[in-house]
Design an enzyme around this catalytic site. Structure first.
Site, PDB file in Angstrom:
ATOM      1  N   ASP A 292       1.021  -1.200   0.004  1.00  0.00           N
ATOM      2  CA  ASP A 292       0.121   0.038   0.125  1.00  0.00           C
ATOM      3  C   ASP A 292       0.876   1.292   0.016  1.00  0.00           C
ATOM      4  O   ASP A 292       1.932   1.293   0.448  1.00  0.00           O
ATOM      5  CB  ASP A 292      -0.999  -0.043   1.275  1.00  0.00           C
ATOM      6  CG  ASP A 292      -0.128  -0.316   2.401  1.00  0.00           C
ATOM      7  OD1 ASP A 292       0.938  -0.854   2.419  1.00  0.00           O
ATOM      8  OD2 ASP A 292      -0.365   0.553   3.545  1.00  0.00           O
ATOM      9  N   GLU A 293       0.302   2.324  -0.533  1.00  0.00           N
ATOM     10  CA  GLU A 293       0.805   3.726  -0.398  1.00  0.00           C
ATOM     11  C   GLU A 293       2.287   3.832  -0.766  1.00  0.00           C
ATOM     12  O   GLU A 293       3.051   4.416   0.071  1.00  0.00           O
ATOM     13  CB  GLU A 293       0.479   4.000   1.142  1.00  0.00           C
ATOM     14  CG  GLU A 293      -1.071   4.083   1.539  1.00  0.00           C
ATOM     15  CD  GLU A 293      -1.303   4.683   2.861  1.00  0.00           C
ATOM     16  OE1 GLU A 293      -2.423   5.564   3.323  1.00  0.00           O
ATOM     17  OE2 GLU A 293      -0.315   4.450   3.901  1.00  0.00           O
TER      18      GLU A 293
END
Lengths: 695, 695
Positions: free
Chosen positions: B320-321
């Site tokens: 993620d991210e």
């Protein structure tokens, strides 16, 4: 610190603390929440800010124990503040701890425990002769940390401190209910916080033999239901205690209170076996066969093993409450008694005491025993632990014997903290001793007997009340202000929570069990209102008032097991009633607060009805709940008379006092504590009372 | 059980439970405090008495895990009741547990977890295919144990139960704040109690790498501040989880959220080193160098080591991210992107995902990743964990991919339990999927991100709210009655306490720290009154409203850290206001209760003044305390208009609503929760409102 003032004789400091506690402008002079109060104290100006840059430096004599103490100190400081404080070195430490020299490898009675602590805005310093004093100083510092308008801080202060008595202990009976090691550990943390230095570990009872013996393994395997401490665990706890400046004195109770020994070794007993672990409470017949040389051979080997395991110089042999029935019933023992010209069973026990004492001495240790072991002529290195009263202690001291006081410090009897606090080892009969004789009184020990106490509620039976006894044994004799003690106890109780003690958290949880998981918040609140003002019956009346004979399997899940031994709510209500009456019932604010409290109590019985129908544990306190309502109604009626300004009729008073008298009788082994204050209210508003008279 | 009735589709049971909870005659039908509610349930008549003679027998397939489960069950039963219940054999056991066959050596997704539980007055029986089902049955039994008028009892009932979803998990981030092993253990106990079967262990973050690696020791030695789990501890927790029917899915987040890896191994990063452990919160630039074969060689060895350590078939790679800044700034990576014709950084990440997935597959495991790892064309054995929303989950399922839902289950966002409870993995966009596609949605996971959570308050951020999510994932979809859920949650919260969870006890203790140890009971009560009705700001607004940039060293000791994420007092007040308004303001009893509550709030600000002057942590909430008083004054004025029976003037309304609007703005990162209900009250008493209209 130039504008500070020295206060010697800490009765005055107690008074100063009280003034601050009562005043609204407490901010000007920080309240010092110290328990025990130090021997001398000088307030300075300003304060030392506590933030995450806090650091500690050790100078002078250093040793692993001091490093541990600093780590523990920082951990506790972090808990108290939630600041991230880690052990770090700094060229300008916030706190310097200087220790002159080492303490003994095995901690000894009477070592130097003194320290000085000075705190100024730019730093703090502890100076001590030994690590013991340094550790006490660290604990004092922790108690001084307060939340301030600008952050956490410790007030500028200079303290010179040392204990009044060298023996300041807590005894825990782990025989009647087993208390797991982690619970003992957090209680040792508590002892360190209040500067107690002895943990007396009562390891054997009729109901359980709790120490592993490698020489006589049937002692713990057959005598404990599997609930015992291994020797490794015992060594671990001894090291844990030493790290905290606490000696561990083990007790193996003999020749009585010894049923659990006989399960594995019936040949030690004076009566025929077989034996089973005792499940009831009381004084039982089984006692060791003091006539058999096999007994002494066994005890010699056993004491040899245990004195090696426990390094302390003192070894407690119990000696209490032998009822003599097994001795009376055993012809061989009667024969022995006759042949030795022993007039009484006490004389028989004196013979046993002498023998066991020789064994203990042979293994390089000195005996501690309960009152009963004191027989004129026993060697002078014995220490008498007095459970019977101050007289026996004074008598022993008068004859040159050392003693410690436990009578008056029995935590299980449910006394108020104030009552324990008033007990002084050198007051009463001991006050007439010469100073040299008084010095033979080494201190005292609070005692936690656990017939009605288990792992779940033991912390609450010890704390915070034990802190007041710790103060009695540490602080100058004239530190005796009860209001100051209660205010500081309230504060130290919050601090003790950060050590993991559960003396506060157990209570709402036990009430939720009593109410059942489905009880609503309102129902729980009604139960709490009642529980907050009742206390368990006092002294030894719990047995007497039991509906069924209690045993070690009896669940301790009732209201009597859940409530604290002292009701803070009732105590504060009593103070408010006193304040109101002393104003001749003119204090309108006090009257309004009393009325609000009494109305809530009056209405509480109705609120509690749903739970009474739902839970057998609440149903049990039906009469108590009605009593609280009736009591509150009487109090409200008294307030009404007071408000009207006329005296209440005499027959009204008679009627109310009759009601109160009924209420004062325990029900479900509970006392409704506001009864006394409401009795005072009723008496105040009749002709001749403080209130009616002034109208 | 002859007179019992079958209820299928547990929405109805929810209704029945609600009826019982509301009625005063709840005694006739025991309230069933089950969370999660079972798939089907038939009430019987009578109940099974629970006393210290309680015994359990295992029949059919037995294994060590079942013995442990029974021991644990008896221990918990003892805690709930305080009865001395020991493991014993009996020729007439109270509870028989029959298990047909073994479950898998390593627990697998989708194993049979069903069981039946029948309780009658003369005994109880659990029947299950596998130990997993048997263990669920034991937990259901524990929740049924109630305090009754005659003692502890479990109501007669027949339950046939199985989960709706096979993947029911809790994720804990141990990277941003380290969470000690014993705290994870008691949370696993909590998962078992509510029948969750996955613990997703988020082991690496920018702020910490928490698992010992023997192959790459600088990961944990340099990346964790010394706060990591040894491999021995990890194996211990895996065994602990397996014993409770819980799989452990480890997550090592890559290629982003990986600063802590680079402290020891900067060569893995896309930007130049050196790196330090990140102390702030947010999304940071460091990301792995996805162009270097050395990265994949490292990860191959690392994944090889970790897949051996963690036996579960699933291995979470995060994903993620990634903000792409380090990739943009690195010419070599830009070169690589160009030469591979990757249009975006997302395409770069897809390349990385494919490579890491092959590595995981090579080591015999399947990948779980956050939304970002789902790129059309990835192999079908991947599981997508959706944090972004239900749409991505539905989209993946439509293309034949497995998914689990976490969006809507982020425990750290401070949502009400009702709001989490309303989130259903197969509702919204997923409702339009075919049944086969819906079956690809395996369940969900609640997520505990810990920027503002540490060892002290984590239990309270997870419990009891997580139990409602557990119910959503276990019980039939039509179990959705919010009032029933809250009533049962209240009960299960009390039960969770006996597992040692501190979600209730931490709160008064933190308030005492905020007030300072010297605060009086009255002062503490004033602080509690305020704290009981405020909640931390929601979603991601805490960063936005911070006065100083928070870091991992920021103390979590403020009111916002202490208060529960959901105010029970405010919720109940809101219910009472609704009840009052729906009576057209005629319900006099409700009016009296509202008035009492509002008066207490109005007066509370004055009561809290001494603490505000004394403690910076109370001073911080000065405006919030004033807001509560103003809000209460507005509510009282509305009640006054209601009592007069006429409509309040429009300009009064405008003025009050303006006040309320100001109050609804967070201060000190706190929301005053009764604002909404009081807004309703104000609107009800003006012309056209529910109350004024009826006059």
């Amino acid at each position: 610190m130039g504008i500070g003032r020295w206060i010697q004789g800490l009765g005055m400091v107690g008074f100063a603390v009280l003034l601050c506690a009562a005043g609204a402008s407490a901010q000007e002079q920080p309240r010092l929440n110290l328990v025990p109060l130090p021997a001398s104290l000088q307030s300075g100006s300003g304060s030392l800010r506590i933030d995450s840059s806090f650091s500690v430096a050790l100078t002078g004599r250093t040793e692993a124990r001091l490093d541990h103490a600093v780590q523990r100190f920082l951990r506790q400081l972090s808990r108290q503040t939630a600041l991230s404080i880690s052990a770090k070195t700094s060229n300008k430490p916030t706190l310097t701890v200087h220790t002159d020299h080492a303490s003994k490898e095995v901690q000894e009675l009477g070592e130097d425990e003194s320290y000085t602590l000075s705190i100024a805005a730019d730093g703090a310093k502890i100076e001590a002769s030994t690590p013991l004093g340094a550790m006490h100083g660290l604990q004092t510092f922790l108690q001084l940390v307060e939340v301030s308008p600008d952050g956490f801080a410790a007030p500028a202060v200079t303290i010179q401190d040392k204990p009044r008595f060298p023996w300041r202990g807590l005894m825990i009976d782990v025989g009647r209910h087993f208390i797991p090691l982690d619970i003992l550990k957090r209680n040792l943390d508590g002892l360190e916080a209040v500067k107690m230095n002895v943990f007396h570990w009562h390891l054997s009872e009729d109901q359980g033999f709790r120490a592993e013996s490698k020489k006589f393994p049937k002692l713990h395997t057959l005598g404990s239901d599997g609930l015992y401490y291994t020797q490794e665990e015992i060594r671990d706890l001894i090291a844990y205690a030493r790290d905290r400046g606490i000696r561990i004195v083990p007790e193996f109770d003999m020749p009585g209170h010894s049923t659990a020994w006989f399960v594995g070794y019936p040949e030690l007993a004076s009566g025929p076996g077989p034996y089973a672990i005792e499940r009831k409470w009381g004084v039982f017949d089984p006692a060791m066969d003091l006539t058999s040389e096999k007994t002494y051979k066994f005890l010699d080997e056993f004491v040899g093993e245990m004195t090696k395991l426990f390094p302390d110089y003192y070894f407690h042999i119990g000696g209490d409450e032998v009822n003599g029935k097994q001795w009376d019933a055993n012809p061989k023992i009667q024969e022995f008694r006759k042949s030795h010209n022993f007039a009484t069973n006490e004389a028989l026990q004196a013979y046993f005491s002498e023998r066991i004492q020789k064994i203990v001495t042979k293994h390089g240790k000195a005996v501690v025993g309960w009152d009963e072991v004191f027989i004129p002529g026993v060697p002078k290195d014995i220490v008498i632990q007095s459970w019977r009263g101050q007289e026996s202690l004074a008598k022993a001291a008068a004859q040159g014997y050392h003693g410690i006081l436990s009578n008056g410090y029995y935590l299980d009897l449910g006394w108020s903290t104030a009552r324990h606090y008033a007990v002084d080892p050198t007051s009463g009969p001991a006050a007439n001793l010469t100073p040299e004789q008084q010095r033979l009184i080494l201190g005292g020990e609070s005692c936690m007997w656990v017939e009605y106490v288990n792992a779940e509620n033991i912390d609450s039976r010890i704390w915070p009340r034990n802190a007041a006894i710790a103060e009695r044994l540490w602080s100058p004799q004239n530190v005796a202000d009860v209001a100051s003690m209660y205010a500081r106890l309230h504060a130290v109780s919050a601090q003790l929570e950060w050590l993991g003690l559960t003396h506060r958290t157990y209570y709402p949880q036990m009430l939720r069990r009593i109410a059942g998981p489905g009880a609503s918040p309102d129902e729980l609140s009604a139960l709490r209102t009642l529980a907050d003002v009742v206390e368990p019956v006092k002294d030894y009346t719990r047995e007497a008032t039991a509906t069924a004979e209690p045993t070690s399997a009896t669940p301790l899940n009732r209201v009597v097991d859940a409530v604290p031994l002292e009701s803070d709510v009732a105590r504060r209500f009593g103070e408010l009633v006193d304040k109101f009456i002393s104003s001749s019932c003119h204090d309108a604010e006090a009257a309004a607060r009393l009325r609000a409290q009494l109305s809530a109590w009056r209405d509480n019985d109705a609120r509690l009805q749903p739970l009474m129908q739902h839970s057998f544990l609440v149903k049990e306190v039906t009469a108590t709940s009605q009593d609280l309502s009736s009591l509150a109604a009487a109090g409200l009626a008294a307030l009404d008379f007071g408000a009207k300004g006329g005296a209440a009729p005499e027959d009204w008073k008679t009627q109310q006092l009759a009601v109160i008298e009924q209420i004062e009788k325990p029900k479900s082994q509970l006392l409704v504590m506001p009864a006394l204050a409401i009795r005072k209210l009723v008496e105040a508003v009749v002709a001749g009372g403080s209130c009616a008279a002034s109208k």
